[in-house]
Design a protein around this motif. Structure first.
Motif, PDB file in Angstrom:
ATOM      1  N   LEU A   1       0.835  -1.206   0.000  1.00  0.00           N
ATOM      2  CA  LEU A   1       0.000   0.000   0.000  1.00  0.00           C
ATOM      3  C   LEU A   1       0.869   1.255   0.000  1.00  0.00           C
ATOM      4  CD1 LEU A   1      -2.766  -1.081   2.537  1.00  0.00           C
ATOM      5  CD2 LEU A   1      -2.888  -1.054   0.033  1.00  0.00           C
TER       6      LEU A   1
ATOM      7  N   GLU B   1      -5.694   2.536  -4.973  1.00  0.00           N
ATOM      8  CA  GLU B   1      -6.722   1.722  -4.330  1.00  0.00           C
ATOM      9  C   GLU B   1      -6.693   0.295  -4.862  1.00  0.00           C
ATOM     10  OE1 GLU B   1      -8.670   2.702  -1.731  1.00  0.00           O
ATOM     11  OE2 GLU B   1      -7.376   4.466  -1.843  1.00  0.00           O
ATOM     12  N   VAL B   2      -7.009  -0.663  -3.995  1.00  0.00           N
ATOM     13  CA  VAL B   2      -7.106  -2.058  -4.411  1.00  0.00           C
ATOM     14  C   VAL B   2      -8.397  -2.227  -5.203  1.00  0.00           C
ATOM     15  CG1 VAL B   2      -7.306  -4.452  -3.629  1.00  0.00           C
ATOM     16  CG2 VAL B   2      -5.780  -2.879  -2.433  1.00  0.00           C
TER      17      VAL B   2
ATOM     18  N   ILE C   1      -9.243  -8.451  -5.247  1.00  0.00           N
ATOM     19  CA  ILE C   1      -8.513  -9.374  -4.370  1.00  0.00           C
ATOM     20  C   ILE C   1      -8.893 -10.791  -4.773  1.00  0.00           C
ATOM     21  CG2 ILE C   1      -8.200 -10.216  -2.007  1.00  0.00           C
ATOM     22  CD1 ILE C   1      -9.118  -7.424  -1.046  1.00  0.00           C
TER      23      ILE C   1
ATOM     24  N   LEU D   1      -3.346  -9.223  -5.653  1.00  0.00           N
ATOM     25  CA  LEU D   1      -4.016  -7.926  -5.545  1.00  0.00           C
ATOM     26  C   LEU D   1      -3.821  -7.171  -6.846  1.00  0.00           C
ATOM     27  CD1 LEU D   1      -2.782  -6.703  -2.040  1.00  0.00           C
ATOM     28  CD2 LEU D   1      -4.895  -7.927  -2.580  1.00  0.00           C
TER      29      LEU D   1
ATOM     30  N   ARG E   1      -5.468   1.005   7.146  1.00  0.00           N
ATOM     31  CA  ARG E   1      -5.677   0.530   5.767  1.00  0.00           C
ATOM     32  C   ARG E   1      -5.097  -0.866   5.575  1.00  0.00           C
ATOM     33  NH1 ARG E   1      -2.842   4.027   2.010  1.00  0.00           N
ATOM     34  NH2 ARG E   1      -3.652   2.637   0.436  1.00  0.00           N
TER      35      ARG E   1
ATOM     36  N   GLU F   1      -7.463  -3.324   7.286  1.00  0.00           N
ATOM     37  CA  GLU F   1      -8.664  -3.508   6.462  1.00  0.00           C
ATOM     38  C   GLU F   1      -8.379  -4.445   5.286  1.00  0.00           C
ATOM     39  OE1 GLU F   1      -9.828   0.446   5.343  1.00  0.00           O
ATOM     40  OE2 GLU F   1     -10.876   0.801   7.239  1.00  0.00           O
ATOM     41  N   LEU F   2      -7.229  -4.260   4.634  1.00  0.00           N
ATOM     42  CA  LEU F   2      -6.866  -5.112   3.513  1.00  0.00           C
ATOM     43  C   LEU F   2      -6.640  -6.549   3.983  1.00  0.00           C
ATOM     44  CD1 LEU F   2      -6.239  -5.600   0.563  1.00  0.00           C
ATOM     45  CD2 LEU F   2      -3.916  -4.724   0.975  1.00  0.00           C
TER      46      LEU F   2
ATOM     47  N   ILE G   1      -8.664  -9.830   2.740  1.00  0.00           N
ATOM     48  CA  ILE G   1      -7.990 -11.013   2.202  1.00  0.00           C
ATOM     49  C   ILE G   1      -8.473 -12.263   2.926  1.00  0.00           C
ATOM     50  CG2 ILE G   1      -5.752 -12.204   2.089  1.00  0.00           C
ATOM     51  CD1 ILE G   1      -4.530  -9.373   1.493  1.00  0.00           C
TER      52      ILE G   1
END
Length: 157
Positions: free
Chosen positions: A4, A10-11, A14, A33, A133, A136-137, A141
């Motif tokens: 990140l 932004e992703v 996934i 990603l 962040r 959250e990612l 996942i």
């Protein structure tokens, strides 16, 4: 997650798979990603691998960079010549350089940096927002791994 910080995008997607091999929990996982910028990051983590690998690799136009946390070194392969301490390679079109690195255990460095920020009451290397962040990612996942396990009939651990 370090990606990140590097990607700053932004992703977008996934894709994650994790399977129990030796235990009732995920023992091996692979994550892909895709970012809005077009950058793609692939991760593999394994408790069952026969060798310990701690590497970070970057591929970009005309260059490949390999960071090996186990060996504590960096190798840079550049197409069409390179500045700095380039070394001969098997292919004369590809120059290899090995930038100087201060050897330090990454997890210990992370803890030291955190403690220093607490002592000095200074902004940490990883800001609260970046940590949020990353968390959250990581949770997204894990949710994708659970969805995949459900689709293929693997019991959730």
């Amino acid at each position: 997650m370090w990606c990140l910080t590097f990607v700053k995008s932004e992703v977008k997607e996934i894709r994650a798979v994790g399977l129990p091999i030796l235990s009732g929990k995920v023992d091996i996982a692979n994550v892909r990603l895709e970012f809005a910028s077009g950058c793609v990051a692939n991760f593999t983590a394994s408790r069952v691998s026969t060798e310990r690998v701690r590497k970070l690799r970057f591929f970009q136009m005309g260059q490949y960079i390999s960071i090996d946390y186990g060996r504590q070194d960096v190798l840079v392969f550049s197409v069409g010549g390179a500045a700095g301490n380039a070394q001969p390679s098997a292919n004369p079109q590809i120059a290899m350089s090995k930038p100087a690195v201060a050897a330090e255990e990454p997890l210990l460095a992370e803890i030291k940096a955190f403690l220093q920020a607490v002592r000095d009451r200074s902004r940490p290397v990883v800001a609260l927002e970046d940590g949020r962040r990353a968390l959250e990612l990581a949770l997204a996942i894990l949710a994708e791994i659970a969805r995949h396990a459900s689709r293929i009939g693997v019991a959730k651990a």
